[in-house]
Write an enzyme that holds these catalytic residues in place. Structure first.
Site, short mmCIF file in Angstrom:
data_model
loop_
_atom_site.label_atom_id
_atom_site.label_comp_id
_atom_site.label_asym_id
_atom_site.label_seq_id
_atom_site.Cartn_x
_atom_site.Cartn_y
_atom_site.Cartn_z
N GLY A 148 -4.09 -2.68 2.37
CA GLY A 148 -3.52 -2.15 1.13
C GLY A 148 -2.17 -2.78 0.85
O GLY A 148 -1.42 -3.08 1.77
N THR B 218 -6.03 -4.88 9.49
CA THR B 218 -5.93 -6.35 9.55
C THR B 218 -5.77 -6.82 10.98
O THR B 218 -6.47 -7.74 11.44
CB THR B 218 -4.70 -6.82 8.72
N ASP C 289 2.30 3.59 4.96
CA ASP C 289 2.06 4.78 5.80
C ASP C 289 3.05 4.90 6.97
O ASP C 289 3.18 5.97 7.55
CB ASP C 289 0.64 4.75 6.38
N ARG D 89 -3.04 8.68 5.14
CA ARG D 89 -4.19 8.78 6.03
C ARG D 89 -3.95 9.82 7.13
O ARG D 89 -3.61 10.94 6.81
CB ARG D 89 -4.57 7.41 6.62
N HIS E 183 -1.77 5.91 -5.93
CA HIS E 183 -1.34 4.52 -5.81
C HIS E 183 0.02 4.24 -6.44
O HIS E 183 0.56 3.15 -6.26
CB HIS E 183 -2.42 3.59 -6.38
O1 F6P Z 1 -3.09 2.58 4.28
C1 F6P Z 1 -2.47 2.56 3.06
C2 F6P Z 1 -3.12 3.47 2.09
O2 F6P Z 1 -2.34 3.42 0.94
C3 F6P Z 1 -3.32 4.91 2.56
O3 F6P Z 1 -2.16 5.67 2.55
C4 F6P Z 1 -4.39 5.38 1.60
O4 F6P Z 1 -5.11 6.44 2.13
C5 F6P Z 1 -5.24 4.17 1.43
O5 F6P Z 1 -4.43 3.05 1.71
C6 F6P Z 1 -5.84 4.03 0.05
O6 F6P Z 1 -6.66 2.92 0.00
P1 F6P Z 1 -7.31 2.34 -1.33
O7 F6P Z 1 -6.34 1.34 -1.88
O8 F6P Z 1 -8.57 1.70 -0.87
O9 F6P Z 1 -7.52 3.46 -2.28
#
Ligand code: F6P
Length: 343
Positions: free
Chosen positions: A11, A103, A124, A168, A269
């Site tokens: 992410g 990763t 996170d 998470r 996001h």
């Molecule tokens: O690991 C980073 C993160 O932003 C988490 O906090 C979140 O749960 C996840 O990625 C969201 O992922 P995606 O971009 O696939 O929605």
């Protein structure tokens, strides 16, 4: 001329562009050729890259996202041979990888074959081996600014507002953002909450005449003896579960329990898509300069980390351990309790 690749995986996190700009500026100054692999591992498989020049990267440090693109849904599992073959076709002397746990665990299989330098990245803040990751400070700012702003409407309408954060299985974002905004309640996965105690606390606030109540809940937070709320799964992703829904459920439940109108807001996001804070910019530029130095020294198999106020190097394997969760006796938990924040 030495040729180095740079890749951003997982992410996106505010600060990735700062890493790209600082690493590439230093390497270009030392006459390296640098190519930016596009869309994380996808770019290795498809051979997509851009040749980095000073003009492309100058000034990107202040922008969210990543110039190179990224992906958190492509894996190397079962495709190891293909991955290595495609990587070798790029004819690189080494690879700089900015990524998170997904990763680095995917790259574990190639630690002998690919000369690599790691850069820990995730909003996170749960990567092992480093005390803080860039993007975290920016994410916490989004949370604290949102909670501060939402308090006005909560109090205007005499409501509870429940703000859901990312993170998470770890509660760093909810804890940092919730503390910075003096939220009334902070719920994190590491400390499963007791429903009865939470109701008691909220009722006390209601009886004390509070007009509004601000609750910050991490997407992975759980009540005692219950499981986390998984919204959906992304097949093929190194971490398939996507969390979500906890704030909505909590709002509907608490409203009935305490007879106090509740609403919920999912920050989602927005926490990843904000220009990096000054703190995150400093972190990325210090990490980037050290990474470029490590490339010149061929310090393969190492990573930059942040420990005790300094950017240092460590073994890349340290990033490949399980997630770094909030210790239940962390000093920030004590701060929350001292302020009588429910946690
Ligand atoms: O690991 C980073 C993160 O932003 C988490 O906090 C979140 O749960 C996840 O990625 C969201 O992922 P995606 O971009 O696939 O929605």
């Amino acid at each position: 001329m030495k040729k180095i690749g740079i890749l951003t995986g997982g992410g996106d996190a505010p600060g990735l562009n700062g890493i790209i700009e600082s690493v590439c500026r230093c390497l270009l100054n030392q006459d390296y050729e640098v190519i930016g692999i596009q869309d994380g591992f996808e770019g290795i498989y498809s051979g997509s890259f851009i040749k980095i020049s000073e003009t492309i990267i100058r000034g990107i440090h202040s922008q969210a996202g990543t110039l190179l693109g990224t992906s958190n849904k492509s894996s190397t599992k079962g495709r190891e041979e293909e991955f290595l073959r495609r990587y070798r076709a790029l004819n690189l002397d080494g690879l700089v990888v900015a990524g998170g746990d997904g990763t680095f665990s995917a790259l574990k299989a190639f630690s002998k074959e690919i000369p690599m330098i790691g850069v820990p990245k995730t909003i996170d803040n749960d990567l092992p081996g480093t005390e803080v990751t860039f993007g975290y400070d920016t994410a916490c700012s989004v949370v604290s600014e949102s909670v501060d702003a939402l308090r006005a409407t909560a109090e205007a309408h005499r409501r509870i507002i429940i703000v859901e954060t990312m993170g998470r299985t770890s509660g760093w974002i909810a804890l940092g953002g919730g503390l910075a905004s003096f939220a009334d309640v902070i719920l994190i996965p590491e400390i499963p909450y007791d429903r009865k105690n939470l109701v008691r606390y909220v009722l006390e606030k209601k009886q004390a005449g509070h007009r509004g109540l601000m609750v910050v809940v991490s997407e992975g937070a759980v009540a005692q003896n219950e499981s986390a709320t998984i919204a959906f799964e992304v097949p093929g992703s190194p971490q398939a579960e996507r969390y979500g829904g906890v704030a909505a459920n909590l709002a509907r439940w608490i409203e009935k329990e305490v007879d106090w109108e509740a609403r919920h807001v999912v920050l989602g996001h927005l926490q990843r898509s904000r220009a990096p804070t000054t703190t995150d910019r400093f972190l990325t530029l210090s990490m980037g300069v050290l990474v470029a130095q490590m490339v010149q020294e061929k310090a393969w198999g190492q990573t930059v980390v942040y420990r005790e106020g300094r950017v240092l190097r460590a073994s890349l394997s340290e990033l490949m351990a399980p997630a770094r969760l909030v210790p239940p006796d962390h000093r920030w938990i004590h701060l929350a309790r001292a302020l009588k924040i429910y946690i």
